[in-house]
Design a protein around this motif. Structure first.
Motif, PDB file in Angstrom:
ATOM      1  N   LEU A   1     -36.009  -4.761  11.067  1.00 49.19           N
ATOM      2  CA  LEU A   1     -34.699  -5.387  10.957  1.00 49.19           C
ATOM      3  C   LEU A   1     -34.580  -6.223   9.684  1.00 49.19           C
ATOM      4  CD1 LEU A   1     -32.023  -5.595  12.479  1.00 49.19           C
ATOM      5  CD2 LEU A   1     -32.928  -7.586  13.648  1.00 49.19           C
ATOM      6  N   ALA A   2     -35.696  -6.627   9.122  1.00 53.27           N
ATOM      7  CA  ALA A   2     -35.665  -7.379   7.863  1.00 53.27           C
ATOM      8  C   ALA A   2     -35.712  -6.435   6.661  1.00 53.27           C
ATOM      9  CB  ALA A   2     -36.825  -8.359   7.800  1.00 53.27           C
ATOM     10  N   LEU A   3     -36.523  -5.400   6.726  1.00 57.89           N
ATOM     11  CA  LEU A   3     -36.704  -4.525   5.563  1.00 57.89           C
ATOM     12  C   LEU A   3     -35.502  -3.630   5.289  1.00 57.89           C
ATOM     13  CD1 LEU A   3     -40.451  -3.483   5.933  1.00 57.89           C
ATOM     14  CD2 LEU A   3     -39.449  -5.143   4.361  1.00 57.89           C
ATOM     15  N   ALA A   4     -34.897  -3.064   6.320  1.00 62.86           N
ATOM     16  CA  ALA A   4     -33.772  -2.147   6.104  1.00 62.86           C
ATOM     17  C   ALA A   4     -32.574  -2.854   5.452  1.00 62.86           C
ATOM     18  CB  ALA A   4     -33.382  -1.477   7.418  1.00 62.86           C
ATOM     19  N   PRO A   5     -32.098  -3.966   5.998  1.00 63.28           N
ATOM     20  CA  PRO A   5     -30.989  -4.646   5.322  1.00 63.28           C
ATOM     21  C   PRO A   5     -31.383  -5.187   3.947  1.00 63.28           C
ATOM     22  CG  PRO A   5     -31.169  -5.427   7.563  1.00 63.28           C
ATOM     23  CD  PRO A   5     -32.371  -4.581   7.294  1.00 63.28           C
ATOM     24  N   GLY A   6     -32.644  -5.577   3.787  1.00 68.00           N
ATOM     25  CA  GLY A   6     -33.083  -6.063   2.487  1.00 68.00           C
ATOM     26  C   GLY A   6     -32.939  -4.998   1.417  1.00 68.00           C
ATOM     27  N   ALA A   7     -33.340  -3.780   1.760  1.00 66.99           N
ATOM     28  CA  ALA A   7     -33.196  -2.679   0.808  1.00 66.99           C
ATOM     29  C   ALA A   7     -31.727  -2.360   0.542  1.00 66.99           C
ATOM     30  CB  ALA A   7     -33.921  -1.445   1.337  1.00 66.99           C
ATOM     31  N   LEU A   8     -30.917  -2.396   1.597  1.00 65.79           N
ATOM     32  CA  LEU A   8     -29.490  -2.131   1.419  1.00 65.79           C
ATOM     33  C   LEU A   8     -28.825  -3.198   0.550  1.00 65.79           C
ATOM     34  CD1 LEU A   8     -28.479  -0.948   4.991  1.00 65.79           C
ATOM     35  CD2 LEU A   8     -28.579   0.424   2.908  1.00 65.79           C
ATOM     36  N   VAL A   9     -29.169  -4.446   0.764  1.00 68.75           N
ATOM     37  CA  VAL A   9     -28.583  -5.531  -0.028  1.00 68.75           C
ATOM     38  C   VAL A   9     -29.025  -5.420  -1.479  1.00 68.75           C
ATOM     39  CG1 VAL A   9     -28.665  -8.025  -0.407  1.00 68.75           C
ATOM     40  CG2 VAL A   9     -28.169  -7.125   1.849  1.00 68.75           C
ATOM     41  N   TYR A  10     -30.280  -5.095  -1.702  1.00 65.93           N
ATOM     42  CA  TYR A  10     -30.768  -4.935  -3.074  1.00 65.93           C
ATOM     43  C   TYR A  10     -29.927  -3.878  -3.802  1.00 65.93           C
ATOM     44  CZ  TYR A  10     -33.830  -4.149  -7.043  1.00 65.93           C
ATOM     45  OH  TYR A  10     -34.326  -4.031  -8.307  1.00 65.93           O
ATOM     46  N   GLY A  11     -29.720  -2.739  -3.151  1.00 66.98           N
ATOM     47  CA  GLY A  11     -28.914  -1.680  -3.760  1.00 66.98           C
ATOM     48  C   GLY A  11     -27.459  -2.076  -3.928  1.00 66.98           C
ATOM     49  N   ALA A  12     -26.911  -2.765  -2.929  1.00 71.58           N
ATOM     50  CA  ALA A  12     -25.511  -3.173  -3.002  1.00 71.58           C
ATOM     51  C   ALA A  12     -25.282  -4.188  -4.118  1.00 71.58           C
ATOM     52  CB  ALA A  12     -25.072  -3.756  -1.662  1.00 71.58           C
ATOM     53  N   VAL A  13     -26.198  -5.133  -4.281  1.00 74.07           N
ATOM     54  CA  VAL A  13     -26.049  -6.136  -5.339  1.00 74.07           C
ATOM     55  C   VAL A  13     -26.207  -5.475  -6.704  1.00 74.07           C
ATOM     56  CG1 VAL A  13     -27.068  -8.210  -6.361  1.00 74.07           C
ATOM     57  CG2 VAL A  13     -26.744  -8.066  -3.901  1.00 74.07           C
TER      58      VAL A  13
END
Length: 164
Positions: free
Chosen positions: A12-24
């Protein structure tokens, strides 16, 4: 309610972290990414303190009940159930927030070309630290609310545990 698994919190921490990195990274091509709120780590710390204090209070009350002390104040089952739900929510939200601010913080850390980004990266770091404290406090409260195993109960399978 089943106990929270650390692997689920990590995912739950790694998946959104990767998505946020790409989104930013994508957002940067279109404009300036949003800032990190100044109060984010403080709100997370406040929630962690509430979860920790509830856990310590309930643990003392459960201990007094087990020891059958005359001054023991009984714990209402609904109160224990609410605490268990708050504990589960705290660990899940803490994990999600740690991933979100972690992904944004990693992106900022790789692009430290001005003071504003350094400040944002520091806020992200503090927010991730506060989110980790919230996860730990939530897991502690969840553990306090667990019903102990009863070896004399034939209706419960061995090794299962539920929250109060």
């Amino acid at each position: 309610m089943k106990p929270t698994r650390p692997a689920m919190l990590l995912g739950l921490a790694l998946a959104p972290g990767a998505l946020v990195y790409g989104a930013v990274d994508l957002w940067q091509t279109r404009g300036t990414p949003p800032g990190v709120p100044v109060l984010a780590p403080f709100v997370l710390l406040l929630l962690a303190v509430v979860a920790l204090s509830a856990g310590l209070s309930l643990r003392a009350r459960f201990r007094a009940q087990r020891e059958r002390r005359v001054d023991a104040k009984p714990v209402d089952p609904l109160t224990a159930a609410r605490a268990a739900v708050f504990a589960k929510a705290s660990s899940l939200v803490g994990s999600l927030v740690a991933g979100l601010y972690g992904g944004y913080g990693v992106w900022l850390w790789l692009h430290l070309d001005n003071d504003a980004r350094r400040e944002q990266a520091a806020r992200c770091g503090f927010s991730v630290g506060a989110a980790i404290l919230l996860i730990l406090a939530g897991l502690f409260l969840e553990r306090v609310c667990r019903i102990p195993e009863d070896p004399d109960d034939p209706g419960r399978p061995h090794g299962s545990s539920t929250s109060r």
